[in-house]
Every structure is written in structure tokens, then in C-alpha cells.
Enzyme design. Structure first.
Site, PDB file in Angstrom:
ATOM      1  N   SER A 187       0.795  -1.266  -0.051  1.00 53.31           N
ATOM      2  CA  SER A 187       0.093  -0.168  -0.014  1.00 53.31           C
ATOM      3  C   SER A 187       1.009   1.394  -0.125  1.00 53.31           C
ATOM      4  CB  SER A 187      -0.877   0.135   1.156  1.00 53.31           C
ATOM      5  OG  SER A 187      -1.306   1.402   1.349  1.00 53.31           O
ATOM      6  N   LYS A 220     -13.404  -4.210   3.621  1.00 53.82           N
ATOM      7  CA  LYS A 220     -14.253  -3.234   3.913  1.00 53.82           C
ATOM      8  C   LYS A 220     -15.573  -3.654   4.191  1.00 53.82           C
ATOM      9  CE  LYS A 220     -11.550  -0.236   0.403  1.00 53.82           C
ATOM     10  NZ  LYS A 220     -11.270   0.143  -0.816  1.00 53.82           N
ATOM     11  N   GLY A 224     -16.824  -4.425 -13.612  1.00 52.00           N
ATOM     12  CA  GLY A 224     -16.746  -4.956 -12.199  1.00 52.00           C
ATOM     13  C   GLY A 224     -17.804  -4.850 -11.431  1.00 52.00           C
ATOM     14  N   ASP A 246     -14.192   6.422  -0.327  1.00 51.17           N
ATOM     15  CA  ASP A 246     -13.827   6.150  -1.699  1.00 51.17           C
ATOM     16  C   ASP A 246     -14.750   6.921  -2.648  1.00 51.17           C
ATOM     17  OD1 ASP A 246     -11.897   4.236  -1.392  1.00 51.17           O
ATOM     18  OD2 ASP A 246     -13.241   2.601  -1.111  1.00 51.17           O
ATOM     19  N   ARG A 254     -23.223 -11.005  -8.796  1.00 51.15           N
ATOM     20  CA  ARG A 254     -22.739  -9.736  -8.362  1.00 51.15           C
ATOM     21  C   ARG A 254     -23.261  -8.529  -9.117  1.00 51.15           C
ATOM     22  NH1 ARG A 254     -16.506  -9.572  -6.679  1.00 51.15           N
ATOM     23  NH2 ARG A 254     -16.771  -8.887  -4.845  1.00 51.15           N
ATOM     24  N   GLY A 291     -17.477  -5.587  -7.794  1.00 57.58           N
ATOM     25  CA  GLY A 291     -17.014  -5.782  -6.559  1.00 57.58           C
ATOM     26  C   GLY A 291     -17.410  -4.606  -5.525  1.00 57.58           C
ATOM     27  N   GLY A 292     -16.611  -4.625  -4.549  1.00 61.23           N
ATOM     28  CA  GLY A 292     -16.753  -3.296  -3.542  1.00 61.23           C
ATOM     29  C   GLY A 292     -16.410  -2.126  -4.209  1.00 61.23           C
TER      30      GLY A 292
HETATM   31  P1  NAP Z   1     -13.403  -6.912  -5.377  1.00 58.27           P
HETATM   32  O1  NAP Z   1     -14.503  -6.448  -4.694  1.00 58.27           O
HETATM   33  O2  NAP Z   1     -12.307  -8.021  -4.961  1.00 58.27           O
HETATM   34  O3  NAP Z   1     -13.655  -6.886  -6.884  1.00 58.27           O
HETATM   35  C1  NAP Z   1     -12.942  -7.352  -7.918  1.00 58.27           C
HETATM   36  C2  NAP Z   1     -13.677  -7.167  -9.143  1.00 58.27           C
HETATM   37  O4  NAP Z   1     -12.622  -7.239 -10.180  1.00 58.27           O
HETATM   38  C3  NAP Z   1     -14.890  -8.158  -9.496  1.00 58.27           C
HETATM   39  O5  NAP Z   1     -15.701  -7.613 -10.458  1.00 58.27           O
HETATM   40  C4  NAP Z   1     -14.183  -9.157  -9.919  1.00 58.27           C
HETATM   41  O6  NAP Z   1     -14.972 -10.145 -10.944  1.00 58.27           O
HETATM   42  C5  NAP Z   1     -13.248  -8.490 -11.122  1.00 58.27           C
HETATM   43  N1  NAP Z   1     -11.942  -9.448 -11.240  1.00 58.27           N
HETATM   44  C6  NAP Z   1     -11.066  -9.797 -10.692  1.00 58.27           C
HETATM   45  N2  NAP Z   1     -10.301 -10.486 -11.458  1.00 58.27           N
HETATM   46  C7  NAP Z   1     -10.478 -10.555 -12.829  1.00 58.27           C
HETATM   47  C8  NAP Z   1      -9.997 -10.951 -14.006  1.00 58.27           C
HETATM   48  N3  NAP Z   1      -8.997 -11.634 -14.060  1.00 58.27           N
HETATM   49  N4  NAP Z   1     -10.678 -10.647 -15.051  1.00 58.27           N
HETATM   50  C9  NAP Z   1     -12.101 -10.190 -15.002  1.00 58.27           C
HETATM   51  N5  NAP Z   1     -12.534  -9.483 -13.853  1.00 58.27           N
HETATM   52  C10 NAP Z   1     -11.666  -9.584 -12.882  1.00 58.27           C
HETATM   53  O7  NAP Z   1     -12.017  -5.635  -5.524  1.00 58.27           O
HETATM   54  P2  NAP Z   1     -12.543  -4.109  -5.184  1.00 58.27           P
HETATM   55  O8  NAP Z   1     -12.225  -3.471  -3.837  1.00 58.27           O
HETATM   56  O9  NAP Z   1     -13.820  -3.794  -6.086  1.00 58.27           O
HETATM   57  O10 NAP Z   1     -11.151  -3.659  -6.219  1.00 58.27           O
HETATM   58  C11 NAP Z   1     -11.277  -3.575  -7.793  1.00 58.27           C
HETATM   59  C12 NAP Z   1     -10.136  -2.678  -7.969  1.00 58.27           C
HETATM   60  O11 NAP Z   1     -10.375  -1.332  -7.899  1.00 58.27           O
HETATM   61  C13 NAP Z   1      -8.807  -2.889  -7.738  1.00 58.27           C
HETATM   62  O12 NAP Z   1      -7.721  -3.038  -8.671  1.00 58.27           O
HETATM   63  C14 NAP Z   1      -8.418  -2.022  -6.781  1.00 58.27           C
HETATM   64  O13 NAP Z   1      -7.188  -2.038  -6.298  1.00 58.27           O
HETATM   65  C15 NAP Z   1      -9.004  -0.955  -7.304  1.00 58.27           C
HETATM   66  N6  NAP Z   1      -9.354   0.224  -6.220  1.00 58.27           N
HETATM   67  C16 NAP Z   1      -8.788   1.389  -6.114  1.00 58.27           C
HETATM   68  C17 NAP Z   1      -9.098   2.468  -5.200  1.00 58.27           C
HETATM   69  C18 NAP Z   1      -8.375   3.582  -5.430  1.00 58.27           C
HETATM   70  O14 NAP Z   1      -8.332   4.610  -4.336  1.00 58.27           O
HETATM   71  N7  NAP Z   1      -7.739   3.995  -6.431  1.00 58.27           N
HETATM   72  C19 NAP Z   1     -10.277   2.147  -4.205  1.00 58.27           C
HETATM   73  C20 NAP Z   1     -10.447   0.897  -4.285  1.00 58.27           C
HETATM   74  C21 NAP Z   1     -10.319   0.095  -5.459  1.00 58.27           C
HETATM   75  P3  NAP Z   1     -15.706 -11.241 -10.478  1.00 58.27           P
HETATM   76  O15 NAP Z   1     -17.034 -10.743  -9.308  1.00 58.27           O
HETATM   77  O16 NAP Z   1     -16.249 -12.206 -11.588  1.00 58.27           O
HETATM   78  O17 NAP Z   1     -14.899 -12.137  -9.453  1.00 58.27           O
END
Ligand code: NAP
Length: 269
Positions: free
Chosen positions: A18, A68, A130, A105, A159, A132-133
Site C-alpha cells: 500500500s 471493507k 466490475g 472512496d 454480483r 465488487g466493493g
Molecule cells: P473486489 O471487490 O475483489 O472486486 C474485484 C472485481 O474484479 C470483481 O468484479 C471481479 O470479478 C473482477 N475481477 C478480478 N479479477 C478479474 C479478472 N482476471 N478478469 C476479469 N474480472 C476480474 O475488489 P474491489 O475492492 O472492487 O477493487 C477492484 C479494483 O479497484 C482493484 O484494482 C483495486 O485496487 C481498485 N481500487 C482502487 C481504489 C483507489 O483508491 N484507486 C479504491 C478501491 C479499489 P468477479 O466478480 O467475476 O470475481
């Protein structure tokens, strides 16, 4: 107003990668605080005990993947924004001893979009990859912009349907990446694709030249998708401005004073 935290932590698993300690500690030094923002690697099955111990110490901090949603459930009180996202990324202990959870966020995403587009869009179609969270935080932000609608694509089912049921701003669940970008003015990647420094969530050669591209993922030297978008002449950014702003907003919740954003930005650069 709380008396201020005794300790500042980031809860994640893993967490060593991080960048938050870098800019939060720069901000702490700037305001003359003796606190050190510590990254704590907490396994999911240890989260409950860790959070109750931290609350007892009047600690504050942030949570990142995968905590989270679980932290949301552990808080005694949550802000309306955290309730809407159903996830907490920022917490503190109020004077009455209650553990309070917020979600910065959402404001971080608004800042990222503003940095790329110049203002928060209204009345536009957004393509969101996507479910996810972070997609829930993105949808919470978009529904506040006014008049926008979202087409959602995720590699697996379940989802996206649950998100669409919670967020009426989702008007379409696309079955392909080519379908999701139809008529979109803004394309947002909220998947983990790109963190490896190689993969891209979708090809951009067919999108219109005025489309803006937002990647929530970030890494040094930009993500491959953002590099491709910029090579095509599109407006694009990775998630670093969002990381910075969610951290700045969290800092303001803990210390009730403006965050030194320039200092934080320089520390990240
Ligand atoms: P999460 O809840 O684990 O969700 C992950 C998402 O990515 C899901 O939709 C998942 O699909 C998809 N995914 C994972 N691997 C994949 C692949 N190989 N091919 C296609 N889809 C894939 O994670 P999150 O918290 O939402 O975070 C998602 C991204 O946002 C991460 O890169 C994180 O670092 C970034 N993020 C950035 C910030 C920032 O401040 N910039 C803040 C929060 C998050 P499935 O449902 O099919 O598993």
C-alpha cells in the site's frame, strides 16, 4: 467531535504494497503530529478481535481489500454514505466510545473523475466494468451526479444482478465488453485487471475520441490500459488521484482540519 485518535492504522491482507503510509505519514509530519500511520496485515479471521482492540485504544484508520465489507458490519455507527455503499474504508472512535465507519472512496472517485473530465458529468451513459466493493462506491457516486445511467459488465453473474437491484442507476447488465461501451461517454474499470502490469480490461480502438477512461487500479508508471488510452489520444487516468483524495478525506475525518493535499500529492509522486 472526537478527541482525536491515539493511533492510526491501515487494515488489509495483504497490505505491504500500500502507498497510503507514504502520503499519510507526510501529512502527519506536516501538522506536527507524533502519530505514525501503520499498515497492519490482518487475516480475515482476526479482523473482529483486532478491530475491537483498536477501538478500545481509540485508534482510527482505513481498511482496504478484503476488509471493507466486514468492517462495515463491525462498526457501531455508520455514515449515510457508508450505509449506501455497504462498505467502510475509514473509521474512528467518537467521544462516546462508538466505532464509527465512513466511506471516502465515493468522494475519492468524484475527485478522480473531476481531474479527468473537468467536472462531475450529468446526463451521461457510463460503462462500468466490475461488480465488487469499489463498483458499489462508484455507483453511489454516479447516482448523486444526476441524470446518469450505467451499463455494467462483470466476468461472472450474480454480483452485477445484486448491484443492479440496489442501484437503480444501473439500467443495463451487458453480456460483453463491446456491448457495455455502447454510447458510453465515460468508461470505468473497477476490476482488478491491470494490477499485474500487463492485462487490459477491454480494447479501446473502437471508442469515440471524446470518451474518458478511468482505471481505479494504479501502479507506478500508470496501468497498461491508461497508457493505451493516452496513446490513442483519449483523456485517461489511473486510480492514484482517487487513492489520494480518499486518504485526504479520511485525514479530515480524523483531525477536523483541511488535509495538506499538496504535501500528500508530492509524497505519492
Ligand atoms: P473486489 O471487490 O475483489 O472486486 C474485484 C472485481 O474484479 C470483481 O468484479 C471481479 O470479478 C473482477 N475481477 C478480478 N479479477 C478479474 C479478472 N482476471 N478478469 C476479469 N474480472 C476480474 O475488489 P474491489 O475492492 O472492487 O477493487 C477492484 C479494483 O479497484 C482493484 O484494482 C483495486 O485496487 C481498485 N481500487 C482502487 C481504489 C483507489 O483508491 N484507486 C479504491 C478501491 C479499489 P468477479 O466478480 O467475476 O470475481
Amino acid at each position: 467531535m472526537s478527541a482525536g485518535p491515539s493511533r492510526l492504522v491501515l487494515l488489509g491482507h495483504p497490505v505491504a504494497h500500500s502507498l497510503s503510509p507514504l502520503f499519510q505519514n507526510a501529512a502527519l509530519r506536516t501538522i506536527g503530529s507524533r502519530l505514525v500511520y501503520e499498515a497492519l496485515d490482518v487475516a480475515p479471521d482476526a479482523l473482529h478481535t483486532t478491530v475491537r482492540a483498536l477501538a478500545g485504544q481509540r485508534a482510527a484508520g482505513n481498511a482496504t481489500v478484503p476488509h471493507k465489507e466486514a468492517l462495515f458490519a463491525l462498526c457501531d455507527r455508520r455514515t449515510a454514505l457508508a450505509d449506501r455503499v455497504a462498505a467502510v474504508n475509514t473509521f474512528w472512535v467518537d467521544d462516546d466510545g462508538a466505532l464509527v465507519g465512513d466511506n471516502t472512496d465515493v468522494g475519492g472517485f468524484d475527485a478522480l473523475v473531476t481531474a479527468v473530465v473537468g467536472a462531475l458529468p450529468t446526463g451521461c451513459r457510463v460503462a462500468l466494468l466490475g461488480a465488487g466493493g469499489s463498483a458499489a462506491a462508484v455507483l453511489t457516486a454516479i447516482e448523486r451526479w444526476g441524470g446518469c445511467e450505467v451499463a455494467l459488465f462483470n466476468r461472472t453473474r450474480g454480483r452485477p444482478e445484486r448491484l443492479a437491484a440496489r442501484f437503480p442507476v444501473v439500467t443495463r447488465i451487458a453480456t460483453s465488453t463491446s456491448e457495455v461501451v455502447e454510447h458510453a461517454r465515460l468508461i470505468v474499470n473497477a476490476t482488478s485487471i491491470g494490477l499485474d502490469g500487463e492485462a487490459e480490461p477491454l480494447g479501446l480502438t473502437a471508442v469515440a475520441s471524446d470518451v474518458a477512461v478511468i482505471d481505479l487500479a494504479y501502479r507506478r508508471g500508470r496501468t497498461p490500459w491508461v497508457r493505451s488510452a493516452q496513446a490513442l489520444g483519449l483523456r485517461a487516468s489511473d486510480g492514484l488521484p482517487m487513492l489520494l483524495e480518499q486518504g485526504a478525506l479520511a485525514f479530515e475525518r480524523w483531525f477536523h482540519q483541511p488535509a495538506p493535499r499538496d504535501v500528500m500529492r508530492r509524497a505519492l509522486a
